[in-house]
Design a protein around this motif. Sequence first.
Motif, PDB file in Angstrom:
ATOM      1  N   VAL A  55      93.048  29.143  57.187  1.00 23.81           N
ATOM      2  CA  VAL A  55      94.207  30.028  57.261  1.00 23.81           C
ATOM      3  C   VAL A  55      93.876  31.262  58.101  1.00 23.81           C
ATOM      4  O   VAL A  55      94.746  31.795  58.812  1.00 23.81           O
ATOM      5  CB  VAL A  55      94.702  30.416  55.850  1.00 23.81           C
ATOM      6  CG1 VAL A  55      93.704  31.288  55.119  1.00 23.81           C
ATOM      7  CG2 VAL A  55      96.078  31.045  55.915  1.00 23.81           C
ATOM      8  N   ASP A  56      92.629  31.719  58.060  1.00 25.40           N
ATOM      9  CA  ASP A  56      92.202  32.830  58.920  1.00 25.40           C
ATOM     10  C   ASP A  56      92.296  32.425  60.387  1.00 25.40           C
ATOM     11  O   ASP A  56      92.804  33.179  61.221  1.00 25.40           O
ATOM     12  CB  ASP A  56      90.754  33.227  58.622  1.00 25.40           C
ATOM     13  CG  ASP A  56      90.545  33.750  57.222  1.00 25.40           C
ATOM     14  OD1 ASP A  56      91.467  34.389  56.685  1.00 25.40           O
ATOM     15  OD2 ASP A  56      89.459  33.529  56.661  1.00 25.40           O
ATOM     16  N   ALA A  57      91.774  31.237  60.691  1.00 22.94           N
ATOM     17  CA  ALA A  57      91.778  30.755  62.073  1.00 22.94           C
ATOM     18  C   ALA A  57      93.207  30.593  62.587  1.00 22.94           C
ATOM     19  O   ALA A  57      93.511  30.922  63.747  1.00 22.94           O
ATOM     20  CB  ALA A  57      91.028  29.423  62.164  1.00 22.94           C
ATOM     21  N   MET A  73      95.062  25.966  68.340  1.00 22.09           N
ATOM     22  CA  MET A  73      94.099  26.257  67.275  1.00 22.09           C
ATOM     23  C   MET A  73      92.676  25.939  67.730  1.00 22.09           C
ATOM     24  O   MET A  73      91.744  26.701  67.465  1.00 22.09           O
ATOM     25  CB  MET A  73      94.460  25.409  66.049  1.00 22.09           C
ATOM     26  CG  MET A  73      93.645  25.701  64.813  1.00 22.09           C
ATOM     27  SD  MET A  73      94.275  27.113  63.883  1.00 22.09           S
ATOM     28  CE  MET A  73      93.759  26.665  62.219  1.00 22.09           C
ATOM     29  N   GLU A  74      92.508  24.827  68.417  1.00 21.96           N
ATOM     30  CA  GLU A  74      91.171  24.431  68.849  1.00 21.96           C
ATOM     31  C   GLU A  74      90.555  25.468  69.781  1.00 21.96           C
ATOM     32  O   GLU A  74      89.333  25.654  69.797  1.00 21.96           O
ATOM     33  CB  GLU A  74      91.223  23.061  69.540  1.00 21.96           C
ATOM     34  CG  GLU A  74      89.856  22.495  69.853  1.00 21.96           C
ATOM     35  CD  GLU A  74      89.924  21.074  70.372  1.00 21.96           C
ATOM     36  OE1 GLU A  74      88.875  20.541  70.784  1.00 21.96           O
ATOM     37  OE2 GLU A  74      91.033  20.488  70.378  1.00 21.96           O
ATOM     38  N   ASP A  75      91.391  26.156  70.564  1.00 22.46           N
ATOM     39  CA  ASP A  75      90.885  27.189  71.468  1.00 22.46           C
ATOM     40  C   ASP A  75      90.184  28.305  70.701  1.00 22.46           C
ATOM     41  O   ASP A  75      89.179  28.856  71.163  1.00 22.46           O
ATOM     42  CB  ASP A  75      92.025  27.801  72.291  1.00 22.46           C
ATOM     43  CG  ASP A  75      92.703  26.787  73.190  1.00 22.46           C
ATOM     44  OD1 ASP A  75      92.057  25.788  73.544  1.00 22.46           O
ATOM     45  OD2 ASP A  75      93.881  27.004  73.528  1.00 22.46           O
ATOM     46  N   PHE A  76      90.725  28.650  69.529  1.00 22.97           N
ATOM     47  CA  PHE A  76      90.094  29.699  68.731  1.00 22.97           C
ATOM     48  C   PHE A  76      88.682  29.289  68.352  1.00 22.97           C
ATOM     49  O   PHE A  76      87.733  30.066  68.507  1.00 22.97           O
ATOM     50  CB  PHE A  76      90.915  29.989  67.473  1.00 22.97           C
ATOM     51  CG  PHE A  76      90.154  30.821  66.475  1.00 22.97           C
ATOM     52  CD1 PHE A  76      90.023  32.190  66.657  1.00 22.97           C
ATOM     53  CD2 PHE A  76      89.532  30.227  65.387  1.00 22.97           C
ATOM     54  CE1 PHE A  76      89.283  32.964  65.755  1.00 22.97           C
ATOM     55  CE2 PHE A  76      88.802  30.988  64.483  1.00 22.97           C
ATOM     56  CZ  PHE A  76      88.678  32.349  64.666  1.00 22.97           C
ATOM     57  N   TYR A  77      88.537  28.071  67.831  1.00 24.54           N
ATOM     58  CA  TYR A  77      87.213  27.614  67.412  1.00 24.54           C
ATOM     59  C   TYR A  77      86.255  27.519  68.601  1.00 24.54           C
ATOM     60  O   TYR A  77      85.081  27.875  68.490  1.00 24.54           O
ATOM     61  CB  TYR A  77      87.322  26.260  66.718  1.00 24.54           C
ATOM     62  CG  TYR A  77      87.953  26.333  65.343  1.00 24.54           C
ATOM     63  CD1 TYR A  77      87.298  26.958  64.286  1.00 24.54           C
ATOM     64  CD2 TYR A  77      89.208  25.784  65.097  1.00 24.54           C
ATOM     65  CE1 TYR A  77      87.871  27.027  63.033  1.00 24.54           C
ATOM     66  CE2 TYR A  77      89.789  25.849  63.846  1.00 24.54           C
ATOM     67  CZ  TYR A  77      89.109  26.470  62.807  1.00 24.54           C
ATOM     68  OH  TYR A  77      89.673  26.539  61.563  1.00 24.54           O
ATOM     69  N   THR A  78      86.760  27.047  69.739  1.00 22.99           N
ATOM     70  CA  THR A  78      85.912  26.898  70.924  1.00 22.99           C
ATOM     71  C   THR A  78      85.445  28.244  71.457  1.00 22.99           C
ATOM     72  O   THR A  78      84.270  28.401  71.826  1.00 22.99           O
ATOM     73  CB  THR A  78      86.674  26.148  72.030  1.00 22.99           C
ATOM     74  OG1 THR A  78      87.037  24.844  71.559  1.00 22.99           O
ATOM     75  CG2 THR A  78      85.829  26.016  73.278  1.00 22.99           C
ATOM     76  N   TYR A 115      92.712  43.625  63.999  1.00 24.23           N
ATOM     77  CA  TYR A 115      92.877  44.177  62.655  1.00 24.23           C
ATOM     78  C   TYR A 115      94.084  43.589  61.925  1.00 24.23           C
ATOM     79  O   TYR A 115      94.011  43.270  60.737  1.00 24.23           O
ATOM     80  CB  TYR A 115      93.014  45.700  62.735  1.00 24.23           C
ATOM     81  CG  TYR A 115      92.985  46.385  61.398  1.00 24.23           C
ATOM     82  CD1 TYR A 115      91.783  46.640  60.748  1.00 24.23           C
ATOM     83  CD2 TYR A 115      94.175  46.788  60.784  1.00 24.23           C
ATOM     84  CE1 TYR A 115      91.753  47.267  59.508  1.00 24.23           C
ATOM     85  CE2 TYR A 115      94.152  47.416  59.546  1.00 24.23           C
ATOM     86  CZ  TYR A 115      92.940  47.658  58.920  1.00 24.23           C
ATOM     87  OH  TYR A 115      92.918  48.277  57.689  1.00 24.23           O
ATOM     88  N   GLU A 116      95.185  43.419  62.627  1.00 25.37           N
ATOM     89  CA  GLU A 116      96.400  42.916  61.987  1.00 25.37           C
ATOM     90  C   GLU A 116      96.228  41.485  61.485  1.00 25.37           C
ATOM     91  O   GLU A 116      96.925  41.055  60.564  1.00 25.37           O
ATOM     92  CB  GLU A 116      97.580  42.972  62.953  1.00 25.37           C
ATOM     93  CG  GLU A 116      97.965  44.385  63.392  1.00 25.37           C
ATOM     94  CD  GLU A 116      97.218  44.836  64.644  1.00 25.37           C
ATOM     95  OE1 GLU A 116      96.109  44.323  64.907  1.00 25.37           O
ATOM     96  OE2 GLU A 116      97.750  45.707  65.342  1.00 25.37           O
ATOM     97  N   ALA A 117      95.320  40.733  62.085  1.00 25.14           N
ATOM     98  CA  ALA A 117      95.116  39.328  61.723  1.00 25.14           C
ATOM     99  C   ALA A 117      93.706  39.071  61.209  1.00 25.14           C
ATOM    100  O   ALA A 117      93.254  37.930  61.190  1.00 25.14           O
ATOM    101  CB  ALA A 117      95.395  38.437  62.946  1.00 25.14           C
ATOM    102  N   ARG A 118      93.007  40.097  60.761  1.00 25.21           N
ATOM    103  CA  ARG A 118      91.623  39.951  60.323  1.00 25.21           C
ATOM    104  C   ARG A 118      91.524  38.968  59.152  1.00 25.21           C
ATOM    105  O   ARG A 118      92.470  38.827  58.371  1.00 25.21           O
ATOM    106  CB  ARG A 118      91.033  41.306  59.937  1.00 25.21           C
ATOM    107  CG  ARG A 118      91.665  41.991  58.745  1.00 25.21           C
ATOM    108  CD  ARG A 118      91.318  43.480  58.750  1.00 25.21           C
ATOM    109  NE  ARG A 118      91.800  44.188  57.553  1.00 25.21           N
ATOM    110  CZ  ARG A 118      93.039  44.570  57.354  1.00 25.21           C
ATOM    111  NH1 ARG A 118      93.985  44.278  58.262  1.00 25.21           N
ATOM    112  NH2 ARG A 118      93.368  45.227  56.245  1.00 25.21           N
TER     113      ARG A 118
END
Length: 238
Positions: A55-57, A73-78, A115-118
């Motif tokens: 849920v954080d990701a 979503m995969e871009d975040f992990y990569t 910060y808004e999405a920490r």
Amino acid sequence: MPPKPGRYLPCFGRRTGGRMSDAVTVRPKDWVPFRCRLCGSCCRNLRGNLMPEQVDAYRLARFLRERGEVEYMEDFYTNYTYPDMLEGFFPVFLMHTTDPDNSCVFLKDGRCSVYEARPRVCRLYPFTAFPGQREKAFNFFQCMDSHSAHFSDGKILVKDWMYQNFSREDREFLTAESDNLLTLGQLFKALGPDRLKENLFQILYYRYYNFDLDQPFMPQYEENTEELKRILQNIVGR
């Protein structure tokens, strides 16, 4: 019992170095000395420790997409994490850090740039929460860490802090994840090293990647988890 992300250091969701003795039980009605000094101390020395939950990701990916930094979503992990294995059989992602003090990759000029999405562990600090038993929906704990300046003055009421920072979606996810981790951990372990490696992409896909950022998170999480269980049960039963 499978490893549970966040169990290793209850006060900050870290993977190693923590014990339950690092935290003390608090009640919603308790007043706790605390003042955030915007020093960034809790954002440093995180190498190999901070595990963003799905849920954080999802939230971070949506936030970063608005800034044009990711698309899926995969871009975040990569771009911002790297894979690891808890206990040798439970795949997770850990947040990248930057030198020289192994600070969170999102700490910029001494401030959180997302910060808004920490992540939840950042929002709840100096507390953490775990699903309770019987009549208790959640148990709350206060971190007893080395940042003594955080606890030198000021006061916060636990229930107010949770009302502000522990959303309904967080509670729904944490309850569901706690229930699912036991089954998934048993299935991952039952696969054995070879079959775990052979099926790792499917595991990562349904556990971490297969989220449409334009659709609500929880229905996707529940559907992905049930499908992953079905696939793994079929493989283990062969």
